[in-house]
Motif scaffolding. Sequence first.
Motif, mmCIF file in Angstrom:
data_model
loop_
_atom_site.group_PDB
_atom_site.id
_atom_site.type_symbol
_atom_site.label_atom_id
_atom_site.label_comp_id
_atom_site.label_asym_id
_atom_site.label_seq_id
_atom_site.Cartn_x
_atom_site.Cartn_y
_atom_site.Cartn_z
ATOM 1 N N VAL A 18 -24.119 19.686 20.726
ATOM 2 C CA VAL A 18 -24.462 18.799 19.620
ATOM 3 C C VAL A 18 -23.960 17.406 19.976
ATOM 4 C CG1 VAL A 18 -24.211 18.323 17.153
ATOM 5 C CG2 VAL A 18 -24.289 20.692 17.959
ATOM 6 N N CYS A 19 -24.878 16.466 20.085
ATOM 7 C CA CYS A 19 -24.519 15.098 20.511
ATOM 8 C C CYS A 19 -23.713 15.130 21.811
ATOM 9 C CB CYS A 19 -23.755 14.370 19.404
ATOM 10 S SG CYS A 19 -24.678 14.149 17.873
ATOM 11 N N GLU A 20 -24.105 16.025 22.708
ATOM 12 C CA GLU A 20 -23.483 16.215 24.028
ATOM 13 C C GLU A 20 -22.088 16.842 23.962
ATOM 14 O OE1 GLU A 20 -25.294 15.994 26.721
ATOM 15 O OE2 GLU A 20 -26.870 15.471 25.306
ATOM 16 N N HIS A 47 -19.723 12.250 11.893
ATOM 17 C CA HIS A 47 -20.680 11.145 11.900
ATOM 18 C C HIS A 47 -20.078 10.082 10.991
ATOM 19 C CE1 HIS A 47 -24.722 9.457 10.228
ATOM 20 N NE2 HIS A 47 -24.147 8.617 11.061
ATOM 21 N N ILE A 48 -19.700 8.955 11.569
ATOM 22 C CA ILE A 48 -19.077 7.875 10.803
ATOM 23 C C ILE A 48 -20.093 6.752 10.611
ATOM 24 C CG2 ILE A 48 -17.363 6.017 10.891
ATOM 25 C CD1 ILE A 48 -15.415 7.947 12.116
ATOM 26 N N PRO A 90 -10.990 12.163 17.602
ATOM 27 C CA PRO A 90 -11.426 12.445 18.985
ATOM 28 C C PRO A 90 -12.803 13.087 19.090
ATOM 29 C CG PRO A 90 -9.702 13.976 18.287
ATOM 30 C CD PRO A 90 -9.770 12.916 17.248
ATOM 31 N N ASN A 91 -13.279 13.733 18.033
ATOM 32 C CA ASN A 91 -14.581 14.394 18.077
ATOM 33 C C ASN A 91 -15.632 13.635 17.277
ATOM 34 O OD1 ASN A 91 -13.830 16.651 19.732
ATOM 35 N ND2 ASN A 91 -12.668 17.419 17.982
ATOM 36 N N LEU A 92 -15.498 12.308 17.282
ATOM 37 C CA LEU A 92 -16.522 11.457 16.676
ATOM 38 C C LEU A 92 -17.797 11.592 17.508
ATOM 39 C CD1 LEU A 92 -17.688 9.240 14.899
ATOM 40 C CD2 LEU A 92 -16.421 7.552 16.267
ATOM 41 N N MET A 93 -18.837 12.145 16.897
ATOM 42 C CA MET A 93 -20.092 12.400 17.606
ATOM 43 C C MET A 93 -21.078 11.245 17.493
ATOM 44 S SD MET A 93 -21.055 16.337 16.744
ATOM 45 C CE MET A 93 -20.405 17.694 17.728
#
Length: 380
Positions: free
Chosen positions: A15-17, A292-293, A313-316
Amino acid sequence: MRFLHLSDLHLGKRVCEFSMLDDQRYILEQILSLLDSRPVDAVLLAGDLYDKPVPPAEAVRLLDWFLTELSRRELPVFAISGNHDSADRVAFGSALLAESRVYVSPVFSGPPEPITLTDAHGPVDLYLLPFLKPAMVRHVWPDAPIESYNDALACVLDHCSPDPARRSVLVAHQFVTGADRSDSEETWVGGLDNVSAEVFKDFDYVALGHIHRPQKMGRETLRYSGTPLKYSFSEASHVKSVTLVDLKKKGEVAVEQIPLTPRRDLREIRGTYEELTARSAYEGTAVEDYLHITLTDEQDVPDALAKLRLIYPNLMRLDYDNRRTREDQQITAPERVENITPLQHLAAFYELQNNQPLTDEQAAFCQQLIEDIWKEGEDA
């Protein structure tokens, strides 16, 4: 007889790499723990075991481990291939697997033959129908009038004909008209893949896969179990679950959805850069979640993605919601440019791009920069 209905594991999904393999292993371990506390008589896997027709080796090992754990619990497993799977690869070794009571749908060549289990109320016939396209069915019945997915399924199930005096369960992977879809699913233009719920009317329970949101389709006993994890931000509000199905005597079926808790949730948050980086915004929250920000700052924050990932750290995915992104203006050349200064050119371009004018401070900086460039050109 009690079944656990699962579908759309999508093992190997990114998901989103971001690889989801660790999260998938975590949720499968949770499902195994559930089976230890809430025993069932069989497990139904309704397709899309893998995310790709040629899955990575790690995904194959994960499915091998999961099926082995189910077998150790002496649970029969009934699995089919979905539209993301290779039917040939999923069916490989099916005869050997059947000796361990892991029953896998074969490559489609005709109506499925029932596999029968028995309980105190008598026999239960289970039918495994892999994901089908009309061309697959026309190949078996070339003279049948098959123009659509609905025609194809109706043709196959007409040849299936479950015994109306016995309980029957169908495991299938199709899109039933009216299902609530998500962004992570494959879709066909114009709803060409639609299948009417009516084609499944002869079965006491239909364990569906393909749609990622758990839901019933008209009746309680025609259901999608949904994915065990969220695979797109369109699913951020979903509550993922597994479905327990109690098949009692003929005509009596009870269904229960049991929520699952992921290792990391998939969420959407929004605010200004200052708000989201304030200690109060993230202290005590699950900063390891997949995010998702959406930033609401009017000015883009330099290197915002890298800076925010120091906290999350897991901001996609990172987006902006401001005047620049909300308005869609087209850049057109002015009719007369003879009396337009370079700063005015730049200011007009900036406003078209950002839907707001230069500030006085920005204009002064740009004017000084233009003058410095001119001076360097004259000195050269």
